[in-house]
Design a protein around this motif. Structure first.
Motif, mmCIF file in Angstrom:
data_model
loop_
_atom_site.group_PDB
_atom_site.id
_atom_site.type_symbol
_atom_site.label_atom_id
_atom_site.label_comp_id
_atom_site.label_asym_id
_atom_site.label_seq_id
_atom_site.Cartn_x
_atom_site.Cartn_y
_atom_site.Cartn_z
ATOM 1 N N GLU A 1 22.871 25.975 62.284
ATOM 2 C CA GLU A 1 21.463 25.600 62.207
ATOM 3 C C GLU A 1 20.537 26.749 62.586
ATOM 4 O O GLU A 1 19.333 26.606 62.586
ATOM 5 N N TYR A 2 21.099 27.898 62.917
ATOM 6 C CA TYR A 2 20.283 29.040 63.335
ATOM 7 C C TYR A 2 19.857 29.853 62.124
ATOM 8 O O TYR A 2 20.685 30.295 61.341
ATOM 9 N N THR B 1 19.135 37.821 67.696
ATOM 10 C CA THR B 1 18.739 37.765 69.093
ATOM 11 C C THR B 1 18.908 39.147 69.725
ATOM 12 O O THR B 1 19.522 40.037 69.137
ATOM 13 N N GLU B 2 18.391 39.298 70.920
ATOM 14 C CA GLU B 2 18.491 40.584 71.620
ATOM 15 C C GLU B 2 19.953 41.021 71.775
ATOM 16 O O GLU B 2 20.311 42.173 71.520
ATOM 17 N N GLY C 1 29.648 39.377 75.302
ATOM 18 C CA GLY C 1 28.294 39.011 74.890
ATOM 19 C C GLY C 1 28.198 37.745 74.075
ATOM 20 O O GLY C 1 27.095 37.269 73.811
ATOM 21 N N GLY C 2 29.310 37.196 73.677
ATOM 22 C CA GLY C 2 29.288 35.982 72.868
ATOM 23 C C GLY C 2 28.630 34.809 73.572
ATOM 24 O O GLY C 2 27.865 34.061 72.955
ATOM 25 N N ASP C 3 28.907 34.644 74.856
ATOM 26 C CA ASP C 3 28.259 33.558 75.605
ATOM 27 C C ASP C 3 26.750 33.765 75.668
ATOM 28 O O ASP C 3 25.980 32.812 75.556
ATOM 29 N N ASP C 4 26.327 35.012 75.822
ATOM 30 C CA ASP C 4 24.891 35.305 75.859
ATOM 31 C C ASP C 4 24.241 34.968 74.521
ATOM 32 O O ASP C 4 23.155 34.370 74.479
ATOM 33 N N ILE C 5 24.900 35.338 73.433
ATOM 34 C CA ILE C 5 24.370 35.029 72.098
ATOM 35 C C ILE C 5 24.303 33.518 71.901
ATOM 36 O O ILE C 5 23.296 32.994 71.409
ATOM 37 N N ASP D 1 18.964 28.196 72.969
ATOM 38 C CA ASP D 1 17.584 28.154 73.473
ATOM 39 C C ASP D 1 16.599 28.127 72.310
ATOM 40 O O ASP D 1 15.632 27.365 72.303
ATOM 41 N N TRP D 2 16.850 28.987 71.306
ATOM 42 C CA TRP D 2 16.002 29.012 70.116
ATOM 43 C C TRP D 2 16.007 27.637 69.439
ATOM 44 O O TRP D 2 14.955 27.115 69.068
ATOM 45 N N TYR D 3 17.192 27.060 69.297
ATOM 46 C CA TYR D 3 17.310 25.768 68.624
ATOM 47 C C TYR D 3 16.541 24.682 69.374
ATOM 48 O O TYR D 3 15.824 23.886 68.775
#
Length: 94
Positions: free
Chosen positions: A30-31, A36-37, A78-82, A88-90
């Motif tokens: 859905e993204y 993302t950063e 970094g996968g958890d951060d992504i 958060d975006w969703y």
């Protein structure tokens, strides 16, 4: 007379795809925002890890157990951060 295989048969590619769709055995992404950063910073490294791991498993130079190691590495690199950034975006854009 040889065995005939059809992509459209129930056990062919399209038939299996229909079963997966009808049984809702998939996850939709859905993204649709920009990267993302963390994706910008670490995406290439994570993509390389994914490609190398999957090719090794498919080619038989690594066992399927290597997938579990891949997941742990992907999350730590970094996968958890992504995942958190995308979720958060969703939440903000439902």
């Amino acid at each position: 007379m040889g065995l005939y295989y059809s992509r459209a048969a129930d056990d062919g590619g399209w038939g299996l795809t229909r079963k997966i769709r009808d049984n809702k055995q998939y996850v939709s992404n859905e993204y649709f925002g920009s990267a993302t950063e963390t994706q910008v910073e670490k995406g290439a490294q994570l993509d390389k890890l994914l490609n190398e791991t999957f090719v090794k498993i498919i080619m038989g130079s690594a066992s399927i157990d290597e997938f579990d190691k891949y997941v742990k590495s992907w999350k730590a690199l970094g996968g958890d951060d992504i995942t958190n950034e995308v979720n958060d975006w969703y939440d903000k854009n439902k």
